[in-house]
Design a protein around this motif. Structure first.
Motif, PDB file in Angstrom:
ATOM      1  N   ASP A 195       5.384   3.595  14.348  1.00 33.79           N
ATOM      2  CA  ASP A 195       4.276   4.039  15.200  1.00 33.79           C
ATOM      3  C   ASP A 195       3.677   5.360  14.731  1.00 33.79           C
ATOM      4  O   ASP A 195       2.516   5.650  15.021  1.00 33.79           O
ATOM      5  CB  ASP A 195       4.763   4.175  16.649  1.00 33.79           C
ATOM      6  N   GLN A 196       4.449   6.156  13.971  1.00 33.01           N
ATOM      7  CA  GLN A 196       3.964   7.471  13.571  1.00 33.01           C
ATOM      8  C   GLN A 196       2.763   7.408  12.633  1.00 33.01           C
ATOM      9  O   GLN A 196       2.018   8.392  12.521  1.00 33.01           O
ATOM     10  CB  GLN A 196       5.088   8.254  12.883  1.00 33.01           C
ATOM     11  N   VAL A 197       2.555   6.283  11.963  1.00 34.34           N
ATOM     12  CA  VAL A 197       1.397   6.207  11.061  1.00 34.34           C
ATOM     13  C   VAL A 197       0.087   6.234  11.837  1.00 34.34           C
ATOM     14  O   VAL A 197      -0.975   6.466  11.254  1.00 34.34           O
ATOM     15  CB  VAL A 197       1.449   4.952  10.161  1.00 34.34           C
ATOM     16  N   GLN A 230       5.254  13.647   6.680  1.00 39.30           N
ATOM     17  CA  GLN A 230       5.156  12.214   6.407  1.00 39.30           C
ATOM     18  C   GLN A 230       5.875  11.426   7.505  1.00 39.30           C
ATOM     19  O   GLN A 230       6.943  11.830   7.968  1.00 39.30           O
ATOM     20  CB  GLN A 230       5.780  11.865   5.049  1.00 39.30           C
ATOM     21  N   PRO A 231       5.294  10.302   7.906  1.00 37.44           N
ATOM     22  CA  PRO A 231       5.898   9.513   8.982  1.00 37.44           C
ATOM     23  C   PRO A 231       7.066   8.657   8.496  1.00 37.44           C
ATOM     24  O   PRO A 231       7.267   8.491   7.292  1.00 37.44           O
ATOM     25  CB  PRO A 231       4.733   8.627   9.446  1.00 37.44           C
ATOM     26  N   CYS A 232       7.802   8.132   9.444  1.00 36.15           N
ATOM     27  CA  CYS A 232       8.782   7.066   9.168  1.00 36.15           C
ATOM     28  C   CYS A 232       9.795   7.478   8.112  1.00 36.15           C
ATOM     29  O   CYS A 232      10.116   6.710   7.197  1.00 36.15           O
ATOM     30  CB  CYS A 232       8.077   5.777   8.747  1.00 36.15           C
ATOM     31  N   GLY A 249      -0.037   6.411   4.950  1.00 36.94           N
ATOM     32  CA  GLY A 249       0.820   6.847   6.044  1.00 36.94           C
ATOM     33  C   GLY A 249       0.100   7.631   7.116  1.00 36.94           C
ATOM     34  O   GLY A 249       0.734   8.079   8.086  1.00 36.94           O
ATOM     35  N   TYR A 250      -1.213   7.764   6.993  1.00 40.65           N
ATOM     36  CA  TYR A 250      -1.998   8.623   7.892  1.00 40.65           C
ATOM     37  C   TYR A 250      -3.271   7.879   8.285  1.00 40.65           C
ATOM     38  O   TYR A 250      -4.357   8.133   7.773  1.00 40.65           O
ATOM     39  CB  TYR A 250      -2.346   9.933   7.179  1.00 40.65           C
ATOM     40  N   ARG A 251      -3.162   6.912   9.197  1.00 41.77           N
ATOM     41  CA  ARG A 251      -4.267   6.028   9.541  1.00 41.77           C
ATOM     42  C   ARG A 251      -5.482   6.773  10.085  1.00 41.77           C
ATOM     43  O   ARG A 251      -6.625   6.493   9.714  1.00 41.77           O
ATOM     44  CB  ARG A 251      -3.807   5.001  10.575  1.00 41.77           C
ATOM     45  N   ASN A 255       3.626   3.073   0.757  1.00 39.80           N
ATOM     46  CA  ASN A 255       4.046   4.387   0.272  1.00 39.80           C
ATOM     47  C   ASN A 255       3.517   5.405   1.275  1.00 39.80           C
ATOM     48  O   ASN A 255       2.326   5.719   1.294  1.00 39.80           O
ATOM     49  CB  ASN A 255       3.475   4.644  -1.126  1.00 39.80           C
ATOM     50  N   LEU A 256       4.390   5.932   2.110  1.00 37.18           N
ATOM     51  CA  LEU A 256       3.964   6.755   3.236  1.00 37.18           C
ATOM     52  C   LEU A 256       3.722   8.210   2.845  1.00 37.18           C
ATOM     53  O   LEU A 256       3.393   9.031   3.707  1.00 37.18           O
ATOM     54  CB  LEU A 256       4.977   6.642   4.368  1.00 37.18           C
ATOM     55  N   ASP A 257       3.869   8.522   1.566  1.00 34.52           N
ATOM     56  CA  ASP A 257       3.446   9.833   1.077  1.00 34.52           C
ATOM     57  C   ASP A 257       1.999   9.793   0.596  1.00 34.52           C
ATOM     58  O   ASP A 257       1.491  10.775   0.074  1.00 34.52           O
ATOM     59  CB  ASP A 257       4.368  10.298  -0.060  1.00 34.52           C
TER      60      ASP A 257
END
Length: 531
Positions: A340-342, A329-331, A398-400, A392-394
């Motif tokens: 930027d990780q997304v 997961q990012p960030c 979080g995964y564009r 919610n990056l889970d």
């Protein structure tokens, strides 16, 4: 054994059973040395404490499951360290007057004396009843239903969506209420158990709450730990009733192993080599307690969970795994302002192999409805409207890149008949899914129904003020609710209706259920209509 039965790859012949018992079996009183065959086991306590279940139904059969555990909470679960023979019957009537098939299986100690019998040769689209026996002991009776033949015209299907059942947060009354709706099958999206230590108190949105009941022991890590945790859950009578009433399609989310785990990464930064030991124990325990086929038997840390099921010409059910093949997961893995990780181009949620498998299934399908049965929200919601954007990056948010790849693939099919079933959020949601996920709402490519929890989060309330603000800022979100319950999906060739079934309370046993709202979608037009 009938040649219509597909042998479980762990079953052994009677000669091998005899060899496997050896002196230990004789000492335990299971096998007199003078007898050439396996004697009946004698149990001081009924060994079917964990109930029975069926799963992965097909047009010609299904899996039936049980696990011998006369003392479920003890190490060794009250069983000898040896294989034990179990007999089973499948009948066309509840009274077993017409037995369709019967046979024997072997409950092996290596897999916790669990039994997974894969049946074939049954008639499509009809109910069957099943039971097990070991020695002089007999299990309860379960009912399962075969699916209609693939491609067969079908007027209707009715099924339930369940998950997120924290033992400590409430009673499993929603399962019993779900049985009262008579679903053809059940999809469990995950969080079947929770891995944390037992706690008398928990933090809630409005203060400190006392848990209704407690997990036994500390946080779970070993195979014995996971076995005892599953046993504690499976001894719940409401959960046993739900398993015995209909076949289940099961997948996992995170708490079957550890909160927010993905691939070889846990939330605590544990050395992946050490975390792999925990994953392996958790995967084995999951298999031991679920009505899964031998194809899902873990190999090391890996387990084949994603798979496809057809329900006549009406549904193609794509059961997905959003944990094993996902990148970290990012960030910092929190509800957070996107970093930027997304946007990483090599990020994955399904992994390329599973993604390609899914797209091939959907391209080749003639079913009226395409179903993505998975775990984490696909809708792209701003969780902090009016201030810095928070996601919610889970979730897929979080995964564009993999999210756009998935939704662009669905859009390219042009069928506009995709329904996404999700859990994990501990609230009910319904919305329209767009490729770009931004406001204002564009032409959606799918609809998403997010099921609330069975218990996680406690009693809840009708609607949270903060979620109402999210809906006001995100027009693709059409409905939300913060009570416990399940989804009931009623599907015809041209209309899909989802009833949001909610309970008044889970903090006490016997809560009442009602339809909070009904939401429909017409095939070919992925927009929601709320009753």
């Amino acid at each position: 054994m009938s040649d219509r039965i597909r042998s479980h790859r762990l079953d052994l012949s009677r000669r091998h059973i005899l060899r496997g018992f050896g002196g230990a079996a004789i000492a335990a009183g299971f096998l007199p040395a003078t007898r050439p065959a396996l004697a009946q086991a004698v149990f001081a306590t009924n060994p079917f404490q964990l109930g029975v279940a069926s799963g992965d139904p097909a047009a010609d059969g299904f899996v039936i499951w049980t696990r011998l555990a006369p003392e479920p909470m003890e190490i060794g679960h009250g069983m000898p360290g040896a294989p034990v023979e179990v007999t089973w019957e499948v009948a066309e009537d509840r009274g077993f007057a017409t037995v369709a098939q019967k046979g024997t299986a072997v409950a092996r100690p290596e897999i916790g004396h669990s039994v997974h019998v894969e049946l074939t040769g049954l008639k499509p689209d009809r109910p069957y009843w099943y039971r097990f026996a070991a020695g002089r002991e007999r299990s309860g009776t379960g009912m399962a239903r075969t699916t209609p033949a693939a491609g067969a015209p079908l007027a209707r299907a009715r099924f339930a969506v369940v998950g997120c059942q924290s033992y400590e947060a409430g009673y499993f009354t929603a399962h019993r209420r779900m049985v009262e709706t008579s679903p053809d099958f059940v999809f469990c999206y995950g969080d079947y158990i929770y891995e944390g230590r037992g706690n008398r108190l928990r933090n809630g949105p409005d203060g400190i709450y006392e848990n209704v009941r407690q997990h036994m022991g500390q946080e779970i890590y070993s195979l014995d730990d996971y076995r005892r945790r599953y046993a504690q859950y499976k001894m719940d009578p409401d959960l046993q009733t739900a398993h015995a009433a209909a076949p289940w399609f099961v997948t996992w989310d995170d708490h079957e192993i550890d909160n927010n785990w993905v691939a070889d990464v846990d939330q605590d930064g544990t050395d992946p080599r050490i975390f792999a030991l925990r994953r392996q124990a958790a995967a084995q325990a999951y298999y031991e307690h679920m009505p899964l086929r031998a194809a899902s038997l873990p190999v090391g840390v890996q387990m084949q969970i994603f798979r496809r099921a057809a329900y006549g010409n009406l549904l193609d059910l794509n059961l997905l795994d959003t944990r094993q093949f996902r990148s970290d997961q990012p960030c910092n893995d929190r509800w957070n302002t996107p970093c930027d990780q997304v946007n990483l181009r090599d990020a994955e949620v399904l992994g390329r192999r599973q993604h390609d498998w899914l797209m091939a299934n959907m391209r080749g399908s003639d079913a009226r409805w395409q179903v993505l049965a998975q775990q984490v929200m696909v809708m792209d919601l701003d969780r902090n409207p009016g201030a810095d954007t928070v996601y919610n990056l889970d979730t897929w948010a979080g995964y564009r890149v993999p999210r756009e790849r998935l939704l662009s693939g669905i859009k390219a099919l042009g069928r506009r008949n995709t329904v996404i079933l999700t859990g994990d959020e501990h609230q009910n949601y319904a919305g329209e899914v767009q490729v770009d996920g931004k406001r204002p709402a564009n032409d959606p490519v799918a609809v998403e129904f997010v099921a609330t929890s069975i218990t996680s989060g406690g009693d809840g309330q009708d609607q949270r003020a903060e979620t109402s603000a999210i809906q006001a800022a995100d027009p693709q979100l059409k409905f939300h609710n913060d009570q416990r319950g399940f989804l009931l999906c009623d599907v015809t060739p041209d209309t899909w209706r989802t009833d949001y079934m909610v309970l008044d309370k889970v903090s006490v046993a016997g809560g009442a259920a009602r339809v909070r709202t009904s939401i429909t979608v017409e095939r070919g037009n992925p927009r929601l209509s709320i009753a």
